[in-house]
Write an enzyme that holds these catalytic residues in place. Sequence first.
Site, PDB file in Angstrom:
ATOM      1  N   GLY A  18      30.087  56.061  16.397  1.00 21.82           N
ATOM      2  CA  GLY A  18      29.023  56.716  17.173  1.00 21.82           C
ATOM      3  C   GLY A  18      29.230  56.614  18.672  1.00 21.82           C
ATOM      4  CB  VAL A  65      41.941  47.235  17.499  1.00 20.72           C
ATOM      5  CG1 VAL A  65      42.048  48.680  17.939  1.00 20.72           C
ATOM      6  CG2 VAL A  65      40.639  46.951  16.772  1.00 20.72           C
ATOM      7  CG  ASN A  91      33.858  51.898  21.347  1.00 20.69           C
ATOM      8  OD1 ASN A  91      32.696  51.536  21.561  1.00 20.69           O
ATOM      9  ND2 ASN A  91      34.165  52.731  20.360  1.00 20.69           N
ATOM     10  N   GLY A  93      34.647  47.870  17.105  1.00 30.07           N
ATOM     11  CA  GLY A  93      33.946  46.642  16.732  1.00 30.07           C
ATOM     12  C   GLY A  93      33.255  46.779  15.386  1.00 30.07           C
ATOM     13  CB  ILE A  94      33.344  45.319  12.286  1.00 33.58           C
ATOM     14  CG1 ILE A  94      34.073  43.968  12.494  1.00 33.58           C
ATOM     15  CG2 ILE A  94      34.358  46.447  12.140  1.00 33.58           C
ATOM     16  CD1 ILE A  94      34.845  43.477  11.266  1.00 33.58           C
ATOM     17  CE1 TYR A 156      29.053  43.342  16.960  1.00 37.39           C
ATOM     18  CE2 TYR A 156      27.239  42.564  18.329  1.00 37.39           C
ATOM     19  CZ  TYR A 156      28.093  43.574  17.934  1.00 37.39           C
ATOM     20  OH  TYR A 156      27.989  44.823  18.520  1.00 37.39           O
ATOM     21  CE  LYS A 160      30.820  43.660  20.247  1.00 38.50           C
ATOM     22  NZ  LYS A 160      31.710  44.760  20.648  1.00 38.50           N
ATOM     23  N   PRO A 186      25.858  47.091  25.672  1.00 41.44           N
ATOM     24  CG  PRO A 186      26.961  48.829  24.572  1.00 41.44           C
ATOM     25  CD  PRO A 186      27.157  47.426  25.065  1.00 41.44           C
TER      26      PRO A 186
HETATM   27  N1  CAA Z   1      14.150  34.658  13.763  1.00 41.64           N
HETATM   28  C1  CAA Z   1      13.820  33.531  13.091  1.00 41.64           C
HETATM   29  N2  CAA Z   1      13.989  33.374  11.783  1.00 41.64           N
HETATM   30  C2  CAA Z   1      14.498  34.398  11.101  1.00 41.64           C
HETATM   31  C3  CAA Z   1      14.897  35.606  11.741  1.00 41.64           C
HETATM   32  C4  CAA Z   1      14.677  35.703  13.127  1.00 41.64           C
HETATM   33  N3  CAA Z   1      15.015  36.819  13.822  1.00 41.64           N
HETATM   34  N4  CAA Z   1      15.411  36.436  10.818  1.00 41.64           N
HETATM   35  C5  CAA Z   1      15.352  35.762   9.627  1.00 41.64           C
HETATM   36  N5  CAA Z   1      14.800  34.553   9.809  1.00 41.64           N
HETATM   37  C6  CAA Z   1      14.580  33.517   8.823  1.00 41.64           C
HETATM   38  C7  CAA Z   1      13.813  34.032   7.604  1.00 41.64           C
HETATM   39  O1  CAA Z   1      12.441  33.927   7.826  1.00 41.64           O
HETATM   40  C8  CAA Z   1      14.307  33.095   6.517  1.00 41.64           C
HETATM   41  O2  CAA Z   1      13.650  31.842   6.646  1.00 41.64           O
HETATM   42  P1  CAA Z   1      13.451  30.860   5.381  1.00 41.64           P
HETATM   43  O3  CAA Z   1      14.808  30.536   4.878  1.00 41.64           O
HETATM   44  O4  CAA Z   1      12.711  29.709   5.948  1.00 41.64           O
HETATM   45  O5  CAA Z   1      12.650  31.668   4.395  1.00 41.64           O
HETATM   46  C9  CAA Z   1      15.768  32.831   6.888  1.00 41.64           C
HETATM   47  O6  CAA Z   1      15.857  33.126   8.302  1.00 41.64           O
HETATM   48  C10 CAA Z   1      16.737  33.737   6.143  1.00 41.64           C
HETATM   49  O7  CAA Z   1      16.284  35.094   6.307  1.00 41.64           O
HETATM   50  P2  CAA Z   1      16.623  36.202   5.236  1.00 41.64           P
HETATM   51  O8  CAA Z   1      16.223  35.733   3.856  1.00 41.64           O
HETATM   52  O9  CAA Z   1      16.104  37.513   5.712  1.00 41.64           O
HETATM   53  O10 CAA Z   1      18.205  36.158   5.276  1.00 41.64           O
HETATM   54  P3  CAA Z   1      19.187  37.260   4.890  1.00 41.64           P
HETATM   55  O11 CAA Z   1      20.465  36.534   4.649  1.00 41.64           O
HETATM   56  O12 CAA Z   1      18.662  38.167   3.838  1.00 41.64           O
HETATM   57  O13 CAA Z   1      19.294  38.179   6.218  1.00 41.64           O
HETATM   58  C11 CAA Z   1      20.149  38.668   8.379  1.00 41.64           C
HETATM   59  C12 CAA Z   1      19.607  37.591   7.445  1.00 41.64           C
HETATM   60  C13 CAA Z   1      21.426  39.297   7.798  1.00 41.64           C
HETATM   61  C14 CAA Z   1      20.499  38.011   9.688  1.00 41.64           C
HETATM   62  C15 CAA Z   1      19.089  39.766   8.557  1.00 41.64           C
HETATM   63  O14 CAA Z   1      17.927  39.157   9.037  1.00 41.64           O
HETATM   64  C16 CAA Z   1      19.518  40.836   9.547  1.00 41.64           C
HETATM   65  O15 CAA Z   1      20.206  41.771   9.196  1.00 41.64           O
HETATM   66  N6  CAA Z   1      19.114  40.729  10.833  1.00 41.64           N
HETATM   67  C17 CAA Z   1      19.466  41.667  11.865  1.00 41.64           C
HETATM   68  C18 CAA Z   1      20.660  41.197  12.590  1.00 41.64           C
HETATM   69  C19 CAA Z   1      20.962  42.155  13.724  1.00 41.64           C
HETATM   70  O16 CAA Z   1      20.164  42.380  14.611  1.00 41.64           O
HETATM   71  N7  CAA Z   1      22.177  42.712  13.733  1.00 41.64           N
HETATM   72  C20 CAA Z   1      22.533  43.645  14.733  1.00 41.64           C
HETATM   73  C21 CAA Z   1      23.445  44.684  14.130  1.00 41.64           C
HETATM   74  S1  CAA Z   1      23.723  46.050  15.241  1.00 41.64           S
HETATM   75  C22 CAA Z   1      24.700  45.395  16.432  1.00 41.64           C
HETATM   76  O17 CAA Z   1      25.170  44.302  16.375  1.00 41.64           O
HETATM   77  C23 CAA Z   1      24.949  46.278  17.611  1.00 41.64           C
HETATM   78  C24 CAA Z   1      24.657  45.601  18.868  1.00 41.64           C
HETATM   79  O18 CAA Z   1      25.591  45.236  19.585  1.00 41.64           O
HETATM   80  C25 CAA Z   1      23.270  45.394  19.275  1.00 41.64           C
END
Ligand code: CAA
Length: 249
Positions: A18, A65, A91, A93-94, A156, A160, A186
């Site tokens: 993207g 890469v 650019n 990345g995964i 990540y 980064k 970003p």
């Molecule tokens: N803050 C505090 N606690 C959190 C939390 C948060 N943000 N997110 C989850 N938790 C806690 C949950 O409450 C849970 O607690 P308990 O064990 O006490 O119940 C524990 O952490 C585990 O949570 P999950 O059961 O939801 O765990 P999971 O393994 O199913 O998922 C995760 C975890 C993969 C990190 C999921 O929360 C997720 O996908 N988060 C988003 C991550 C994100 O923002 N990625 C960005 C991708 S895009 C990108 O990277 C581009 C860029 O440059 C911006």
Amino acid sequence: MKKDGKKYVALVTGATGGLGTAMVKHMVDDGYLCVANYHTKSKAEKWNDEMKEQGYDVPLYHADVSDFESVGKMVEKIQSDIGTVDILVNNAGITRDGVFKRMTFEQWDAVIKTNLYSAFNCTRHVINPMIDQEFGRIINISSVNGQRAQFGQANYSAAKAGMHGFTKTLAIEVASKGVTVNTISPGYIGTDMVMAVPEEIRAKIIKGIPVGRLGGTYEIAHLVSFLASKDAGFITGANYAINGGQHVY
Ligand code: CAA
């Protein structure tokens, strides 16, 4: 345009994603000769067809890469087909998100290699010709999550954050040679990578963005094209946040 009337050659890694697509289009529109790196052949073929339909005829070059030798072969081919790479946009990345207590070595390794080793692998192969010609631009695409913490992204965030460390030191090493090195960080942009975050979690993230929406890919591409330009020669070692106010420091 260069002194000899030729266009500056800009290599964008991970160009079929993207952000990469927006960068390529913007830079072609701005008069650069853009070269697109890709990893997956089928995706690249589809991308090529779609780009051609929209009037963009962009040479595609394969490389993994995360693999130094693979990048070396790609750069050699670009140099013989087209010429010296004047501008490199790191650019590609995964993500392999997961809470650290469950993160596997494979998740860690894949992200560090693709997102951070790639900066070395690609930059190392293009930097000396840039130094020799006393012009070059390296633009490293980092992330808001390299500047702040993000639950589930230890791999990540480490990669980064490392990218900007790399930017800072390389910037001062090549500053006297007309080569600039900068980072763009970003925030959450409307790409497939962000859309892969579960909807509920994404909705919460968007609530935390003061601008109130995801960013547009063109909003990153616009800055890439500017930093690549001759007029940006006094900007080096900088880290530009484009995150809608999500992380202000
Ligand atoms: N803050 C505090 N606690 C959190 C939390 C948060 N943000 N997110 C989850 N938790 C806690 C949950 O409450 C849970 O607690 P308990 O064990 O006490 O119940 C524990 O952490 C585990 O949570 P999950 O059961 O939801 O765990 P999971 O393994 O199913 O998922 C995760 C975890 C993969 C990190 C999921 O929360 C997720 O996908 N988060 C988003 C991550 C994100 O923002 N990625 C960005 C991708 S895009 C990108 O990277 C581009 C860029 O440059 C911006």
